[in-house]
Design an enzyme around this catalytic site. Structure first.
Site, PDB file in Angstrom:
ATOM      1  N   CYS A   1      18.792  24.027-120.158  1.00 20.66           N
ATOM      2  CA  CYS A   1      18.315  25.022-119.037  1.00 20.66           C
ATOM      3  C   CYS A   1      18.940  26.318-119.498  1.00 20.66           C
ATOM      4  O   CYS A   1      18.229  27.646-119.316  1.00 20.66           O
ATOM      5  CB  CYS A   1      19.000  24.625-117.891  1.00 20.66           C
TER       6      CYS A   1
ATOM      7  N   GLU B   1      21.013  24.132-109.182  1.00 22.82           N
ATOM      8  CA  GLU B   1      21.250  24.783-110.576  1.00 22.82           C
ATOM      9  C   GLU B   1      20.007  24.402-111.216  1.00 22.82           C
ATOM     10  O   GLU B   1      19.483  23.302-111.378  1.00 22.82           O
ATOM     11  CB  GLU B   1      22.332  23.971-111.465  1.00 22.82           C
TER      12      GLU B   1
ATOM     13  N   GLU C   1       9.341  28.733-118.268  1.00 26.86           N
ATOM     14  CA  GLU C   1      10.348  27.854-118.974  1.00 26.86           C
ATOM     15  C   GLU C   1       9.633  26.773-119.806  1.00 26.86           C
ATOM     16  O   GLU C   1       9.124  26.048-119.091  1.00 26.86           O
ATOM     17  CB  GLU C   1      11.355  27.258-118.083  1.00 26.86           C
TER      18      GLU C   1
ATOM     19  N   LYS D   1      20.693  10.193-107.054  1.00 29.55           N
ATOM     20  CA  LYS D   1      19.475   9.954-107.447  1.00 29.55           C
ATOM     21  C   LYS D   1      19.124  10.479-108.747  1.00 29.55           C
ATOM     22  O   LYS D   1      18.734  11.685-108.898  1.00 29.55           O
ATOM     23  CB  LYS D   1      18.591  10.488-106.307  1.00 29.55           C
TER      24      LYS D   1
HETATM   25  P1  NAD Z   1      13.062  18.281-111.876  1.00 33.12           P
HETATM   26  O1  NAD Z   1      12.984  19.135-110.871  1.00 33.12           O
HETATM   27  O2  NAD Z   1      11.339  17.595-112.366  1.00 33.12           O
HETATM   28  O3  NAD Z   1      13.775  16.987-111.599  1.00 33.12           O
HETATM   29  C1  NAD Z   1      15.072  16.794-111.367  1.00 33.12           C
HETATM   30  C2  NAD Z   1      15.376  15.572-110.275  1.00 33.12           C
HETATM   31  O4  NAD Z   1      14.790  15.951-109.145  1.00 33.12           O
HETATM   32  C3  NAD Z   1      15.149  14.255-110.693  1.00 33.12           C
HETATM   33  O5  NAD Z   1      16.023  13.476-110.256  1.00 33.12           O
HETATM   34  C4  NAD Z   1      13.595  14.252-109.771  1.00 33.12           C
HETATM   35  O6  NAD Z   1      13.451  12.682-109.737  1.00 33.12           O
HETATM   36  C5  NAD Z   1      14.060  14.995-108.416  1.00 33.12           C
HETATM   37  N1  NAD Z   1      13.108  15.238-107.649  1.00 33.12           N
HETATM   38  C6  NAD Z   1      11.775  15.876-108.161  1.00 33.12           C
HETATM   39  N2  NAD Z   1      11.109  16.428-107.104  1.00 33.12           N
HETATM   40  C7  NAD Z   1      11.820  16.046-106.011  1.00 33.12           C
HETATM   41  C8  NAD Z   1      11.456  16.433-104.475  1.00 33.12           C
HETATM   42  N3  NAD Z   1      10.710  16.658-104.039  1.00 33.12           N
HETATM   43  N4  NAD Z   1      12.468  15.939-103.779  1.00 33.12           N
HETATM   44  C9  NAD Z   1      13.635  15.309-104.292  1.00 33.12           C
HETATM   45  N5  NAD Z   1      13.934  15.095-105.509  1.00 33.12           N
HETATM   46  C10 NAD Z   1      13.044  15.604-106.399  1.00 33.12           C
HETATM   47  O7  NAD Z   1      13.596  18.483-113.204  1.00 33.12           O
HETATM   48  P2  NAD Z   1      13.568  17.884-114.930  1.00 33.12           P
HETATM   49  O8  NAD Z   1      12.233  17.876-115.421  1.00 33.12           O
HETATM   50  O9  NAD Z   1      14.275  16.452-114.508  1.00 33.12           O
HETATM   51  O10 NAD Z   1      14.778  18.522-115.516  1.00 33.12           O
HETATM   52  C11 NAD Z   1      14.350  19.836-116.184  1.00 33.12           C
HETATM   53  C12 NAD Z   1      14.563  21.219-115.500  1.00 33.12           C
HETATM   54  O11 NAD Z   1      16.194  21.145-115.067  1.00 33.12           O
HETATM   55  C13 NAD Z   1      14.511  22.244-116.370  1.00 33.12           C
HETATM   56  O12 NAD Z   1      13.927  23.351-115.364  1.00 33.12           O
HETATM   57  C14 NAD Z   1      15.799  22.815-116.520  1.00 33.12           C
HETATM   58  O13 NAD Z   1      16.013  24.234-116.564  1.00 33.12           O
HETATM   59  C15 NAD Z   1      16.635  22.330-115.223  1.00 33.12           C
HETATM   60  N6  NAD Z   1      17.879  22.186-115.627  1.00 33.12           N
HETATM   61  C16 NAD Z   1      18.858  23.165-115.049  1.00 33.12           C
HETATM   62  C17 NAD Z   1      20.235  23.060-115.405  1.00 33.12           C
HETATM   63  C18 NAD Z   1      21.435  24.238-114.836  1.00 33.12           C
HETATM   64  O14 NAD Z   1      22.491  23.829-114.647  1.00 33.12           O
HETATM   65  N7  NAD Z   1      20.820  25.217-114.132  1.00 33.12           N
HETATM   66  C19 NAD Z   1      20.788  22.031-116.119  1.00 33.12           C
HETATM   67  C20 NAD Z   1      19.726  21.148-116.679  1.00 33.12           C
HETATM   68  C21 NAD Z   1      18.578  21.206-116.135  1.00 33.12           C
END
Ligand code: NAD
Length: 482
Positions: A284, A250, A385, A174
């Site tokens: 991140c 992550e 963040e 997804k």
């Molecule tokens: P997000 O959590 O909003 O979304 C990530 C994914 O989760 C998307 O595909 C979204 O549709 C899905 N999602 C959201 N709510 C959900 C739910 N309730 N159930 C199931 N799926 C759901 O994150 P984002 O805005 O896309 O990405 C940015 C974030 O990701 C930042 O916090 C960043 O630090 C983190 N990040 C972490 C790493 C790492 O390796 N630690 C790498 C990249 C990004």
């Protein structure tokens, strides 16, 4: 306008209910794709396909899976320019980053895990005095849900999909709703490479109450590997609890970048600039809290600000651009809100801080590198963040103080230390509670190493054997010898 569909059981499909949504480009906020909007029905179909494919795929010799995954990697290489262009159009990162970093890493992830899966071993525990021999079997885990974010769309998707497939699992992915295009191109590539139907599936759509949540609650999904915000991780953990899935997360970060008085200043300035401004700060791992020893603070800051002002903001397709647009107008507003907050909290704006609206940039979400001095770790802007090109700088006097500041955070994803002193490097590495600590470098990765975070930054680790352990189930076989 590109048409982006789900990929289920080897076929490109519209949503069961015909729903779609429009994806826009952050370059000018114009529509670029009409995307199938998945619901629970589409997730059901994809999970059924993945379950149906599992027996065959999981029983293949890893060498056979390796051949197919190498073929996928070769096709990613062959279509690199096209993939990179769509990644940049969808996400906004400079084209050079998409083409020269992200897409080669996608291919590398595939090859690395395909090869690694052939090399892994298990343990035996012999007790000849009791005539008992115990050995460990590791079996593919099952159907894996892979939920990925928008900041490194295909790279992070492949970081999950490559090990899952290599170790014999089947996958329902997804991708982030903001950046759906390259996941679908990748699905076409998987089909072209001859991956059996149902082994890899993609369902597009949103998270809460939609396709994402349906994946996390599905009774026939064995595990979720998720990258995204920490708050989303909590929601997924709760949603997955009734069906007790294996979880690997992550998540977010607020990493400390510590510049010691004996640092090589040229390297520290260049590394620290990259550490916060690469990928528009939508990283991140970004070193978003910059801690500089008081004795070099002013000189370092002068050079850092001059460096920040030299980074070129612009159209990500322009070869000179180093900072492209932020992912969406909403995210830009969010980051600008933090810039206001930093000033209210008493930090001093040294450069940037205002949206760029000159010429064609007015159509997109452009923000130049922004630097604040006089930050204090108790400020909200130092604890939350921001996920944009915003650097908070604060001085420190002793290394113990720097370590304490670094650890005063809900997050623990990464960190950097710039020093010539071995003892200091080891002390910081040992005492900062973080998943990765870089010494005199940033963003360098060895795919065998554990990757993940402490505290709100992660749950479990992936990479090398850590991915092997996550994507397989361990079984102890105990034999009584006569
Ligand atoms: P997000 O959590 O909003 O979304 C990530 C994914 O989760 C998307 O595909 C979204 O549709 C899905 N999602 C959201 N709510 C959900 C739910 N309730 N159930 C199931 N799926 C759901 O994150 P984002 O805005 O896309 O990405 C940015 C974030 O990701 C930042 O916090 C960043 O630090 C983190 N990040 C972490 C790493 C790492 O390796 N630690 C790498 C990249 C990004």
């Amino acid at each position: 306008m590109r048409r982006v569909q789900h990929f289920i059981d080897g076929r490109l499909l519209a949503s069961a209910d015909g729903g779609t949504f429009t994806s826009t480009s952050p370059v000018d906020n114009q529509p670029i794709a009409e995307v199938a909007e998945g619901t629970a029905a589409d997730i059901d179909a994809a999970v059924a396909a993945a379950r149906g494919a599992f027996d065959h795929w999981s029983r293949l010799d890893p060498a056979e899976r390796k051949v197919m995954l190498h073929r996928v990697a070769d096709l990613v290489d062959a279509r690199r320019d096209e993939l990179a262009e769509w990644e940049t159009r969808d996400m906004g990162k400079p084209l050079a980053l998409s083409r020269d970093k992200d897409m080669p890493r996608v291919a590398q992830n595939l090859r690395f895990f395909a090869d690694w899966a052939e090399q892994v071993s298990t343990s035996t525990y012999a007790k000849p005095w009791d005539q008992v021999l115990t050995y460990e079997l590791r079996e593919p885990l099952g159907v894996v849900g892979a939920i990925s974010p928008w900041n490194f769309p295909l790279m992070l998707l492949s970081w999950k999909v490559a090990p899952a497939l290599a170790f014999g699992c089947t996958v329902v992915a997804k991708p982030a709703e903001q950046t759906p295009v390259t996941a679908s191109m990748f699905a076409e590539i998987c089909a072209e490479a001859g991956l059996p139907d149902g082994v890899f599936n993609v369902v597009h759509g949103f998270g809460p109450g939609a396709a994402g949540e349906a994946l996390t609650t599905h009774a026939d999904v064995d595990a979720i590997t998720f990258t995204g915000e920490s708050a989303t991780g909590s929601a997924i953990m709760a949603a997955a609890a009734p069906t007790q899935k294996k979880l690997s997360f992550e998540m977010g970060g607020k990493s400390a970048n510590i510049v010691c008085e004996d640092a090589d200043l040229d390297a520290a300035v260049a590394g620290s600039l990259r550490g916060i401004f690469v990928n528009q700060g939508e990283v991140c791992l970004a070193g978003s809290r910059l801690l500089v020893h008081r004795s070099i603070h002013d000189e370092f800051l002068d050079r850092f600000v001059a460096g920040a002002e030299s980074w070129t903001v612009g159209d990500p397709f322009d070869p000179g651009t180093q900072v492209g647009p932020l992912i969406s107008p909403d995210h830009l507003d969010n980051v600008l809100g933090y810039i206001d907050l930093a000033q209210q909290e008493g930090a001093k704006l040294l450069t940037g801080g205002h949206r760029r609206t000159d010429g064609a940039l007015a159509q997109g979400n452009y923000l130049p590198p922004t630097v604040f001095a006089d930050a204090d770790n108790s400020m909200r802007v130092c604890q939350e963040e921001i996920f944009g090109p915003v650097q908070l700088v604060m001085p420190f006097d002793t290394i113990d103080e720097a370590i304490a500041i670094a650890n005063d955070s809900d997050y623990g994803l990464a960190g950097m230390v710039w020093t010539q002193d071995l003892d200091t490097a080891h002390k910081v590495a040992a005492e900062v509670k973080t998943g990765t600590m870089w010494v005199n470098c940033f963003f360098v990765r060895d795919l065998r190493a554990p990757f993940g975070g402490y505290k709100a930054s992660g749950l479990g680790r992936e990479g090398g054997d850590h991915s092997y352990r996550f994507f397989t189930e361990a079984k102890a076989v105990v034999m009584k010898l006569s």
